[in-house]
Design a protein around this motif. Structure first.
Motif, PDB file in Angstrom:
ATOM      1  N   TYR A  43       0.852  -1.232  -0.022  1.00 56.62           N
ATOM      2  CA  TYR A  43      -0.197   0.095   0.355  1.00 56.62           C
ATOM      3  C   TYR A  43       0.842   1.058   0.195  1.00 56.62           C
ATOM      4  CZ  TYR A  43      -3.284   3.547   1.271  1.00 56.62           C
ATOM      5  OH  TYR A  43      -4.204   4.431   1.620  1.00 56.62           O
ATOM      6  N   SER A  44       0.546   2.511  -0.858  1.00 64.61           N
ATOM      7  CA  SER A  44       1.034   3.081  -0.906  1.00 64.61           C
ATOM      8  C   SER A  44       0.951   4.427  -0.089  1.00 64.61           C
ATOM      9  CB  SER A  44       1.715   4.143  -2.464  1.00 64.61           C
ATOM     10  OG  SER A  44       0.841   3.353  -3.124  1.00 64.61           O
ATOM     11  N   ALA A  45       1.429   4.682   0.796  1.00 65.91           N
ATOM     12  CA  ALA A  45       0.352   6.411   1.280  1.00 65.91           C
ATOM     13  C   ALA A  45       0.842   7.712   1.265  1.00 65.91           C
ATOM     14  CB  ALA A  45      -0.111   5.814   2.866  1.00 65.91           C
ATOM     15  N   GLN A  46       0.073   8.556   0.902  1.00 66.71           N
ATOM     16  CA  GLN A  46       0.086   9.633   0.254  1.00 66.71           C
ATOM     17  C   GLN A  46      -0.968  10.595   1.501  1.00 66.71           C
ATOM     18  OE1 GLN A  46       0.915  12.086  -2.657  1.00 66.71           O
ATOM     19  NE2 GLN A  46       0.889  13.388  -0.950  1.00 66.71           N
ATOM     20  N   THR A  47      -0.284  11.493   1.945  1.00 66.98           N
ATOM     21  CA  THR A  47      -1.219  11.834   3.102  1.00 66.98           C
ATOM     22  C   THR A  47      -0.882  13.929   2.941  1.00 66.98           C
ATOM     23  OG1 THR A  47       1.128  12.678   4.201  1.00 66.98           O
ATOM     24  CG2 THR A  47      -0.550  10.756   4.956  1.00 66.98           C
ATOM     25  N   GLY A  48      -1.850  14.259   3.231  1.00 67.70           N
ATOM     26  CA  GLY A  48      -2.013  15.726   3.443  1.00 67.70           C
ATOM     27  C   GLY A  48      -2.667  16.467   4.893  1.00 67.70           C
ATOM     28  N   GLU A  49      -3.009  17.688   5.139  1.00 69.48           N
ATOM     29  CA  GLU A  49      -3.009  18.006   6.392  1.00 69.48           C
ATOM     30  C   GLU A  49      -4.934  18.314   5.930  1.00 69.48           C
ATOM     31  OE1 GLU A  49      -1.980  19.860   8.645  1.00 69.48           O
ATOM     32  OE2 GLU A  49       0.156  18.500   7.762  1.00 69.48           O
ATOM     33  N   LYS A  50      -5.119  18.175   4.924  1.00 70.14           N
ATOM     34  CA  LYS A  50      -7.101  18.210   4.971  1.00 70.14           C
ATOM     35  C   LYS A  50      -6.950  17.120   3.500  1.00 70.14           C
ATOM     36  CE  LYS A  50     -10.857  21.671   4.136  1.00 70.14           C
ATOM     37  NZ  LYS A  50     -11.217  23.169   4.407  1.00 70.14           N
ATOM     38  N   ALA A  51      -8.655  16.221   3.587  1.00 70.89           N
ATOM     39  CA  ALA A  51      -9.146  16.352   2.546  1.00 70.89           C
ATOM     40  C   ALA A  51     -10.495  16.977   1.894  1.00 70.89           C
ATOM     41  CB  ALA A  51      -8.695  15.214   2.217  1.00 70.89           C
ATOM     42  N   GLU A  52     -10.799  17.347   0.321  1.00 69.65           N
ATOM     43  CA  GLU A  52     -12.004  17.367   0.352  1.00 69.65           C
ATOM     44  C   GLU A  52     -12.600  16.516  -0.074  1.00 69.65           C
ATOM     45  OE1 GLU A  52     -13.065  21.327  -1.422  1.00 69.65           O
ATOM     46  OE2 GLU A  52     -11.174  22.209  -0.330  1.00 69.65           O
ATOM     47  N   ILE A  53     -13.461  15.796  -0.079  1.00 65.81           N
ATOM     48  CA  ILE A  53     -14.295  14.817  -1.007  1.00 65.81           C
ATOM     49  C   ILE A  53     -15.452  14.820  -1.585  1.00 65.81           C
ATOM     50  CG2 ILE A  53     -14.731  12.383  -0.504  1.00 65.81           C
ATOM     51  CD1 ILE A  53     -12.439  12.797   1.885  1.00 65.81           C
ATOM     52  N   ASP A  54     -15.465  14.924  -3.164  1.00 68.63           N
ATOM     53  CA  ASP A  54     -17.007  15.089  -3.838  1.00 68.63           C
ATOM     54  C   ASP A  54     -17.217  12.894  -4.249  1.00 68.63           C
ATOM     55  OD1 ASP A  54     -18.687  15.520  -5.000  1.00 68.63           O
ATOM     56  OD2 ASP A  54     -17.638  16.181  -6.933  1.00 68.63           O
ATOM     57  N   GLY A  55     -18.566  12.947  -3.451  1.00 67.58           N
ATOM     58  CA  GLY A  55     -18.827  11.692  -4.231  1.00 67.58           C
ATOM     59  C   GLY A  55     -18.846  10.667  -3.537  1.00 67.58           C
ATOM     60  N   PHE A  84      -6.738   5.849  10.712  1.00 72.82           N
ATOM     61  CA  PHE A  84      -6.205   4.932  11.505  1.00 72.82           C
ATOM     62  C   PHE A  84      -7.464   5.278  12.721  1.00 72.82           C
ATOM     63  CE2 PHE A  84      -3.227   5.536  16.092  1.00 72.82           C
ATOM     64  CZ  PHE A  84      -2.963   3.918  15.705  1.00 72.82           C
ATOM     65  N   LEU A  85      -8.352   4.857  13.719  1.00 72.94           N
ATOM     66  CA  LEU A  85      -9.353   4.929  13.689  1.00 72.94           C
ATOM     67  C   LEU A  85      -9.164   6.571  15.250  1.00 72.94           C
ATOM     68  CD1 LEU A  85     -11.541   2.092  13.672  1.00 72.94           C
ATOM     69  CD2 LEU A  85     -11.693   4.520  12.735  1.00 72.94           C
ATOM     70  N   PRO A  86      -7.921   5.712  15.950  1.00 75.58           N
ATOM     71  CA  PRO A  86      -7.489   6.387  17.164  1.00 75.58           C
ATOM     72  C   PRO A  86      -7.950   8.095  16.658  1.00 75.58           C
ATOM     73  CG  PRO A  86      -6.610   4.495  17.003  1.00 75.58           C
ATOM     74  CD  PRO A  86      -7.347   4.534  16.225  1.00 75.58           C
ATOM     75  N   THR A  87      -7.420   8.246  15.946  1.00 75.64           N
ATOM     76  CA  THR A  87      -6.747  10.094  15.784  1.00 75.64           C
ATOM     77  C   THR A  87      -7.790  10.260  14.665  1.00 75.64           C
ATOM     78  OG1 THR A  87      -5.125   9.277  13.599  1.00 75.64           O
ATOM     79  CG2 THR A  87      -4.031   9.623  15.993  1.00 75.64           C
ATOM     80  N   GLY A  88      -8.431   9.156  13.682  1.00 71.52           N
ATOM     81  CA  GLY A  88      -9.360   9.726  12.657  1.00 71.52           C
ATOM     82  C   GLY A  88      -7.985   9.536  11.498  1.00 71.52           C
ATOM     83  N   GLY A  89      -6.625  10.549  11.642  1.00 67.90           N
ATOM     84  CA  GLY A  89      -5.528  10.239  10.699  1.00 67.90           C
ATOM     85  C   GLY A  89      -6.163   9.160   9.230  1.00 67.90           C
ATOM     86  N   ARG A  90      -6.315  10.378   8.048  1.00 69.53           N
ATOM     87  CA  ARG A  90      -6.411   9.071   6.721  1.00 69.53           C
ATOM     88  C   ARG A  90      -4.770   9.208   5.807  1.00 69.53           C
ATOM     89  NH1 ARG A  90     -12.037  11.049   4.408  1.00 69.53           N
ATOM     90  NH2 ARG A  90     -11.452  12.915   4.949  1.00 69.53           N
ATOM     91  N   SER A  91      -4.558   7.941   5.591  1.00 67.13           N
ATOM     92  CA  SER A  91      -3.702   8.098   4.121  1.00 67.13           C
ATOM     93  C   SER A  91      -4.228   7.336   3.174  1.00 67.13           C
ATOM     94  CB  SER A  91      -2.541   7.070   4.972  1.00 67.13           C
ATOM     95  OG  SER A  91      -2.929   5.874   5.078  1.00 67.13           O
ATOM     96  N   PHE A  92      -4.281   8.385   2.817  1.00 68.75           N
ATOM     97  CA  PHE A  92      -4.767   7.694   1.123  1.00 68.75           C
ATOM     98  C   PHE A  92      -3.915   7.266   0.180  1.00 68.75           C
ATOM     99  CE2 PHE A  92      -6.504  11.709   3.090  1.00 68.75           C
ATOM    100  CZ  PHE A  92      -8.268  11.199   2.175  1.00 68.75           C
ATOM    101  N   SER A  93      -4.926   6.128  -0.779  1.00 68.38           N
ATOM    102  CA  SER A  93      -3.975   5.481  -2.228  1.00 68.38           C
ATOM    103  C   SER A  93      -2.970   6.343  -3.014  1.00 68.38           C
ATOM    104  CB  SER A  93      -5.169   4.812  -2.739  1.00 68.38           C
ATOM    105  OG  SER A  93      -4.059   3.740  -3.920  1.00 68.38           O
ATOM    106  N   ALA A  94      -1.590   6.155  -3.018  1.00 67.10           N
ATOM    107  CA  ALA A  94      -0.756   7.601  -3.693  1.00 67.10           C
ATOM    108  C   ALA A  94      -1.332   6.613  -5.633  1.00 67.10           C
ATOM    109  CB  ALA A  94       0.145   7.187  -3.280  1.00 67.10           C
ATOM    110  N   GLY A  95      -1.651   5.843  -5.509  1.00 64.62           N
ATOM    111  CA  GLY A  95      -2.533   5.956  -7.125  1.00 64.62           C
ATOM    112  C   GLY A  95      -3.288   6.696  -7.364  1.00 64.62           C
ATOM    113  N   LEU A  96      -4.278   7.234  -6.963  1.00 59.95           N
ATOM    114  CA  LEU A  96      -5.092   8.261  -6.782  1.00 59.95           C
ATOM    115  C   LEU A  96      -5.085   9.421  -7.678  1.00 59.95           C
ATOM    116  CD1 LEU A  96      -7.298   7.958  -3.556  1.00 59.95           C
ATOM    117  CD2 LEU A  96      -8.361   6.690  -6.292  1.00 59.95           C
ATOM    118  N   PHE A  97      -3.945   9.975  -7.560  1.00 54.22           N
ATOM    119  CA  PHE A  97      -3.018  10.607  -7.378  1.00 54.22           C
ATOM    120  C   PHE A  97      -1.946  10.898  -8.915  1.00 54.22           C
ATOM    121  CE2 PHE A  97      -4.213  10.714  -3.128  1.00 54.22           C
ATOM    122  CZ  PHE A  97      -5.258  11.918  -3.490  1.00 54.22           C
ATOM    123  N   ASP A  98      -1.983  11.336 -10.045  1.00 51.22           N
ATOM    124  CA  ASP A  98      -1.554  11.327 -10.838  1.00 51.22           C
ATOM    125  C   ASP A  98       0.192  11.904 -10.197  1.00 51.22           C
ATOM    126  OD1 ASP A  98      -2.847   9.938 -12.280  1.00 51.22           O
ATOM    127  OD2 ASP A  98      -3.489  12.027 -13.364  1.00 51.22           O
TER     128      ASP A  98
END
Length: 144
Positions: A43-55, A84-98
């Motif tokens: 799993y390749s994980a991409q993180t960011g400070e904030k995520a806006e999600i549509d759909g 990661f549920l204890p913090t709510g932090g998410r790492s996104f699949s890096a493959g989603l982002f060109d």
């Protein structure tokens, strides 16, 4: 760690669109058996400070352990994120982002569980599962 202003990505069918604000310019690789089963390799994980999600109506969620859930597009099956549920932090699949295709690897975790065909070259931090769990426990997290 250097950061860019934003990073835009989407699932295979485009039903889920994600914009990460202040994304990391490095990715993290997880080689654990569960991520390998979920992602088909590592799993390749991409993180960011904030995520806006549509759909969001196209997002399915699977609780994979007591401390984590994994999201996917219910239309095309693309893996979206690990939370990661204890913090709510998410790492996104890096493959989603060109643009993430050009990012360096910050670290590789659970290297003791990697498959022989998932060896990644390069000079980056490598941690065993025991080291990752010890680090998390030292930060106050429990896994019992």
């Amino acid at each position: 760690m250097t950061r860019a202003p934003s990073l835009s990505g989407h699932c295979l069918c485009g039903a889920v669109q994600i914009v990460l604000t202040d994304p990391a310019r490095e990715i993290e690789i997880c080689q654990c058996a569960m991520c390998r089963r979920w992602a088909g390799s590592f799993y390749s994980a991409q993180t960011g400070e904030k995520a806006e999600i549509d759909g969001e109506e196209s997002i399915g969620v699977y609780r994979s352990s007591e401390w984590a859930e994994r999201a996917f597009c219910s239309r095309c099956g693309s893996n979206l994120w690990y939370r990661f549920l204890p913090t709510g932090g998410r790492s996104f699949s890096a493959g989603l982002f060109d643009e993430a295709a050009g990012h360096a690897i910050e670290k590789e975790i659970f290297v003791n569980e990697r498959a022989a065909w998932c060896r990644i070259e390069g000079d980056h931090l490598r941690q065993t599962g025991e080291e990752v769990i010890a680090e998390a426990k030292a930060a106050g997290f429990t896994f019992d």
